[in-house]
Scaffold this motif. Sequence first.
Motif, PDB file in Angstrom:
ATOM      1  N   ASP A 145      -3.744  -1.247  -5.424  1.00 42.36           N
ATOM      2  CA  ASP A 145      -2.942  -2.467  -5.337  1.00 42.36           C
ATOM      3  C   ASP A 145      -3.765  -3.593  -4.715  1.00 42.36           C
ATOM      4  O   ASP A 145      -4.398  -3.395  -3.670  1.00 42.36           O
ATOM      5  N   PRO A 146      -3.798  -4.786  -5.335  1.00 45.09           N
ATOM      6  CA  PRO A 146      -4.610  -5.876  -4.797  1.00 45.09           C
ATOM      7  C   PRO A 146      -4.300  -6.223  -3.338  1.00 45.09           C
ATOM      8  O   PRO A 146      -5.227  -6.544  -2.581  1.00 45.09           O
ATOM      9  N   GLN A 147      -3.037  -6.156  -2.935  1.00 47.77           N
ATOM     10  CA  GLN A 147      -2.704  -6.484  -1.552  1.00 47.77           C
ATOM     11  C   GLN A 147      -3.309  -5.467  -0.591  1.00 47.77           C
ATOM     12  O   GLN A 147      -3.860  -5.832   0.455  1.00 47.77           O
ATOM     13  N   ALA A 148      -3.250  -4.189  -0.960  1.00 48.93           N
ATOM     14  CA  ALA A 148      -3.865  -3.161  -0.116  1.00 48.93           C
ATOM     15  C   ALA A 148      -5.375  -3.338  -0.092  1.00 48.93           C
ATOM     16  O   ALA A 148      -6.018  -3.202   0.967  1.00 48.93           O
ATOM     17  N   ASN A 149      -5.958  -3.638  -1.253  1.00 46.58           N
ATOM     18  CA  ASN A 149      -7.405  -3.876  -1.305  1.00 46.58           C
ATOM     19  C   ASN A 149      -7.795  -5.040  -0.400  1.00 46.58           C
ATOM     20  O   ASN A 149      -8.812  -4.992   0.292  1.00 46.58           O
TER      21      ASN A 149
END
Length: 462
Positions: free
Chosen positions: A73-77
Amino acid sequence: MAAVTEVLRRPARRRETSPTEGAMPPGPRWPRVAQLAGWLYRPYELLEHCRRTHGTPFTLRLPGWRTLVVFDDPQANKEVFTAPWRELYAGEANEPLRPVVGGHSLLLLDGERHVRERKLLLPPFHGQRMHRYGTVMREVAERDLATWPVGEPFAVQPHTQAITLDIILRTVFGVEEGAAMDRLREALVSLIADFSRPSLIVPVFQRDLGPRSPWGRFVRTRARTHALLAEEIEHRRRDRRQRDDVLSLLLAARHEDGTPMSGEELRDELITLLVAGHETTATALSWAFHHLTTRTDVQRRVHEELDAVFGDEPIDPARSGELALLDAVIQETLRINPVIAAVGRVLQRPCTVAGWTLPAGTMVIPNIYLTHHNPAVWPEPGRFDPTRFLGRKASPYAFFPFGGGIRRCIGMAFALYEMRIVLATALSRHRVRRVPGRRITPSRRSVTMAPSGDMPLILERR
């Protein structure tokens, strides 16, 4: 391996997960050795199976390695890539590369030492200095292209490897044509080839059982390569000529205390630049050719763009920035087929990522492949569509083939520029088409994922 392959092929229903106090994200309950076998020999199938079955993030446990928690997930990344570097170490995550790149490699450094070394290595790969290498890239590509057979199937991967290696030897190592370059080329090719066996990144298989054993052969090749590099570095220290290759710039660089880089530091960084910029770029070029053979409409538009910019003239590196569609082809290639599947950070203290509080020592994995194939981020992720990158810039947390944050590959601009020049040189006079009956699948070579069968294709003159 057959049993692992059968498990990975089974359909599975994705189960949504949520953080639970003191718990790790779910993951496969197979024996650790089975998870390792999947990671080494069927990594994409393993990742897709875990995402379908457990959702993301999920946990992998491999024998002899840290516990891995995988994100797509981009937010987690973003949480991982923007966290303080003192709390997440990338060097510890890159330990499997130590045998080939050496302990002084930028890839293995963390903390203040990484920050200092990165400052020394960045200048050669930015600005006008990098663009001076464009003519060399074109000349090397033209010379090798003249040996490609026309009208009959051949494997392109050995050619892309030869091109990227010679570009590195000339622009990074600064080695001139002759016997010394031939000896160094042979040693470096052998070093990469001997380390390409997937199992050799696992410590338990790193046993010297003699010169015919995989690890024994690698150790002896490494010793020969180190000796040649030490000889070349010493020769260059005595060479007073003005040169603009990367080795010359590193020889002139100074640490903050005024001392030069040691011979071992120079050797390890040169091998790091080779590993990071030779096999990887060669593999990305092969994947680009593959996608152009499957999308002849895109290939036709690339030809039209090349004709519009250069006409019948040779490729001018200074104008290569006008090739917007070709750049989009490169980016879409790296989205669908990232050469490296994942990057990692080892937590130095308990940290919360995507709502999960993870203990110190956990390796968090912003997974490049899964993020690039996340349908919530990239609709129809398996479809090759370069228009995704025309006129828009992707988020660095949704598209990160060169890693992210302060650990993003320092050679990213160099590699993208090199791919553009090599592809433009090849496609300006030729078209490529697929070999009938050949199915191309990803195949692991050490830490990279290359097209199977060395990417066979057929070259035709336009």
